[in-house]
Design an enzyme around this catalytic site. Sequence first.
Site: not given
Lengths: 395, 297
Positions: A41-43, A340
């Site tokens: 779960m990046d960003g 992501s």
Amino acid sequence: MGNESSWSGSQCLSTLNNFFRKYLFRVLSCGAIPTHIAFIMDGNRRFAKKQNMVEGEGHRAGYKSLISMLNYCYELGVKYITVYAFSIENFKRKPEEVQYLMDLMVEKIDELLREGSIVNQYGMRLYFIGNLKLLSEEVRTAAEKAMKATAHNNRTVLLICVAYTSYDEIVHAVQESCEEKMNNIQAENTSKAGRNSTEQNGSCEKMNGVHPHEIQDCHKREVHGTVILGKNEICCNGFSKLEASEKKNGVIKRAVPGFNGEKWNEVQQSMQSQLSKGTIESGEDGETIQEIKPLLSKGTIESGEDGETIQEIKPLINLVDIEKHMYMAVAPDPDIVIRSSGETRLSNFLLWQTGYSPLYSPAALWPEIGLWHLVGVVLHYQRNYSYLQKKRKQS
Amino acid sequence: MHSLRVPSPSEHLHSLARRLSVHAPPGARARGLYSSFVSTARLGRSFAAAAEAAPREGEWELGGAGGLPAGLRRDAMPRHVAVIMDGNARWARRRGLPAAAGHVAGWGVGVLTVFAFSSENWVRPKTEVQLLMGLFERVIKTELENFMREGVKICLIGDSLKLPKSLQKVFVDAEEMTKNNSRLQLIVAVSYSGKYDIVQACKTIAHKVKDGHLELEDISEGLIERELETSCSEYPCPDLLIRTSGELRLSNFMLWQLAYAELFFVPALWPDFGKAEFIEALLSYQQRQRRYGSRIS
């Protein structure tokens, strides 16, 4: 009046959306659906900056996106979902950010355990995967409470990686494996105290920790390489690269007669199998066994007391032992990994488990991830399905 | 980077499916990547044809390292680049490898790792495996002189005991002959898998624990990394991984070492991956922000 009509309008739209989504999922279900999806779960922070929000609000938006994605996935029929919530490396961030994330985690764990939450809706079992000792007591207690409260659920599984890196997981697995084996050895030695372990009567009972029949066991456990025979000892090479610390002119002597005939036959059969595989060959005199290539020392062979024999120690742990002690042993390997925000790297996430998993990196930031990304993921998985199944069978 | 990313959600479903299907090399994916060879004869012919084909324009030239290509920054070059050479006739591009090694050495890359043969590849048809082994042997023997000229040091990683005796000898001789070269280290992974590497390191460590040379608490990430086969290199962990042929997975290659590597997936098959594509990979690498889990504020 206006409010009522707009409310019924939005309700109507929502119903239509649900209907369309159910139909879409039914179409997708004609093909293979992944059993296990892993998300990085990046960003979140970049999303907050983009929306001119306070930094912490990006993580909250990320949580909403997670719940939404969980709903879609479980509705579609995915059973296991793993999310990379917090890496051990993330502890290096600013203390305020780390504290905010920990507080958010406790708040959301509490929310998940309430009535009517997604956990109850999908019969979800929660696992917190990682080195939980690194967490504060408050977070660790909340995590353990959640795992205990959902232990009876078995319809779907959510694995939340917190204080996790693959490196730490592997180190932990090796430590646990070694500890287990050492305890087994100690227990075995204690129970066998006083037993005769020599070859005086021609017996081929376990000698120096190795049974002759274990040679065949070793073959089953992906052992490559030579069968090495020393004087009065039968050894099994459990490694692919070894160095004989003592041998005469590069040749290892055959075991002397005196063994129990049946056991000797077993050894002969093993040697024949090795000969046919081409990993050992007869020496020129037809009597001795010659290694194919110089072996590298891994400290797994040592000279016997007489300086002439070679004795080898059975490997303490193997692949099965390590896998058994992985944190992620509670779930099958992911079928697909999604990161992501467009970054294409694993960042120490499930390195062991994702050797054959396709990696998918949508450009959208995590709070922007939605239904269409999931559809793309499933289509991508269905295209690779037969190849994945073949690779799984081979490994 | 090539657009192997998911299109934005606003696109229609059918155009999404169409776009995804374009990435698959035509005809090669019907039965999976490794089953695309119809017969051994066809495989042999394709190897021979690719091997004898004239170099393409933009191909690597021997001894022509030259300056850094436009757009690349020397201070941001990856120290270790790993390549999964996916696609038919991968080793047929033999003329490319020493020249490529020479070029990238000149640009600041210290280590180049190539995934030549996985331990899972042993299940391929026997004749195909024998053909590949023969090809490896031929390539190393014929290109050794070029590797020496380019200052390349060759190292082999993997379960070499499974290789034919003659190939083992060729590798041992090549390692011996090039051991003093220092411009670039070429690590060739043959009969290698990431899990095998980790397991053999863990077995060694477990043995030391059993012998009392190590305590359980001493087992650490650094210790495991030192026991991996890539400890033959000064930079064991790749900064950049390039995989050709459009496959978006690691296929059990250097699992530990690739923890923080930037991954670059290219739709082109290996025979079509040349200097221009490599420069594109480096450009993409230099544009990425590597954080290793912490924040760059």
